[in-house]
Design an enzyme around this catalytic site. Structure first.
Site, short mmCIF file in Angstrom:
data_model
loop_
_atom_site.label_atom_id
_atom_site.label_comp_id
_atom_site.label_asym_id
_atom_site.label_seq_id
_atom_site.Cartn_x
_atom_site.Cartn_y
_atom_site.Cartn_z
N ASN A 9 -0.63 -4.20 7.89
CA ASN A 9 -1.52 -4.69 6.83
C ASN A 9 -1.70 -3.56 5.83
O ASN A 9 -2.40 -2.59 6.11
CB ASN A 9 -2.87 -5.11 7.46
CG ASN A 9 -3.90 -5.50 6.42
OD1 ASN A 9 -3.58 -5.65 5.24
ND2 ASN A 9 -5.14 -5.67 6.86
N GLY A 187 -9.95 1.81 10.49
CA GLY A 187 -9.93 2.85 9.46
C GLY A 187 -10.83 4.02 9.76
O GLY A 187 -11.10 4.85 8.90
P1 PGA Z 1 -6.45 0.57 10.73
O1 PGA Z 1 -6.65 -0.93 10.20
O2 PGA Z 1 -5.19 0.58 11.55
O3 PGA Z 1 -6.33 1.41 9.50
O4 PGA Z 1 -7.65 0.90 11.55
C1 PGA Z 1 -6.37 -2.02 11.03
C2 PGA Z 1 -6.69 -3.31 10.32
O5 PGA Z 1 -7.66 -3.36 9.59
O6 PGA Z 1 -5.96 -4.32 10.47
#
Ligand code: PGA
Length: 267
Positions: A9, A187
């Site tokens: 994503n 995140g």
């Molecule tokens: P991240 O995001 O891997 O940056 O934690 C995952 C997501 O929101 O699908």
């Protein structure tokens, strides 16, 4: 045997030129594997990414869409538009679309947060529309830190699954991928411990089973998402009820993303 799905994503990163370059690099690095791999660029980059992925083993998804087919909905994008742009998957109900963020965002006061107003009801509308359009939906569910701390995670996740999938028959539901994404791990660099991620993915499978029966639940795919990276992918992906990953930050370049695909192949 369930085929694992590794989805990148890209969120609000990579305009058309950068998206085409990254898509080409990922396409070149994914061999025949028994793992389903896809990337989800921003809307404006879908066409460029689709061209770069043509003939490869990597699929394409959108990060959202609007459930109506056309009309006076300024700024919205329909299922047929994302299909025409080359997407065959779509993410629905990501916590960031629901206005639920792992880290507090400066300036995101309640009136601003309302702009991210995805709810279980809109998730359900989008799920029905995506399936009718022949798209493969990835539906995100998960709890915030506050919800976890007050012991509400399991109940809340079950409620999100039940409300999100409401009204789907078993054949439509069998095409749905569910992503368990604890909001506090998105995140933030915080990963859910593999045994806890496993417990909740199994919990989601059981909830799905209560709606569609145990055979359907055994076939359904449940991903984990939240700070997945090369260093933790193998342990997460080897859990019996985790059928792949929804990857944000570590999907933004091929050097971080491809080792996660390899970990899924080896799991
Ligand atoms: P991240 O995001 O891997 O940056 O934690 C995952 C997501 O929101 O699908």
């Amino acid at each position: 045997m369930r085929t694992p799905v590794i989805a990148g994503n890209w969120k609000m990163n990579h305009g058309p030129a950068a998206a085409a370059a990254l898509a080409a690099e990922i396409a070149a690095g994914v061999e025949e594997s028994g793992v389903e791999v896809l990337v989800c660029p921003p809307f404006v980059s879908l066409t460029a990414a689709a061209a770069a992925l043509q003939g490869s083993r990597v699929g394409l998804g959108a990060q959202d869409f609007f459930w109506r087919e056309s009309g006076a909905y300024t700024g919205q994008i329909s299922s047929s538009m994302i299909r025409e742009a080359g997407a065959t998957y779509v993410i629905i109900g990501h916590s960031e679309r629901r206005g639920r963020f792992g880290v507090p965002e400066e300036g995101f006061t309640p009136d601003v947060l309302a702009l991210f107003g995805e709810t279980d009801a809109t998730v359900n509308l989008k799920l029905h529309a995506a399936l009718a359009a022949g798209l493969t939906p990835i539906v995100c569910v998960g709890e915030t830190l506050a919800e976890r701390r007050r012991g509400d995670a399991d109940r809340l996740i079950a409620a999100q699954v039940a409300a999100g999938l409401r009204g789907l028959d078993a054949s439509d539901a069998s095409r749905v991928i569910i992503a368990y994404e604890p909001v506090w791990a998105i995140g933030t660099g915080e990963t859910c411990a593999p045994d806890e991620a496993q417990r909740l993915c199994e919990w989601i499978r059981n909830e799905y089973g209560a709606m569609y029966g145990s055979a359907a639940a055994e076939a359904a795919r449940v991903q984990y998402g939240g700070s997945v990276k090369a260093a933790n992918a193998a342990e997460l992906l080897s859990q019996p009820d985790i059928d792949g990953a929804l990857v944000g930050g570590a999907s933004l370049n091929a050097a971080d993303f491809l080792p996660i695909v390899r970990a899924a192949q080896e799991a």
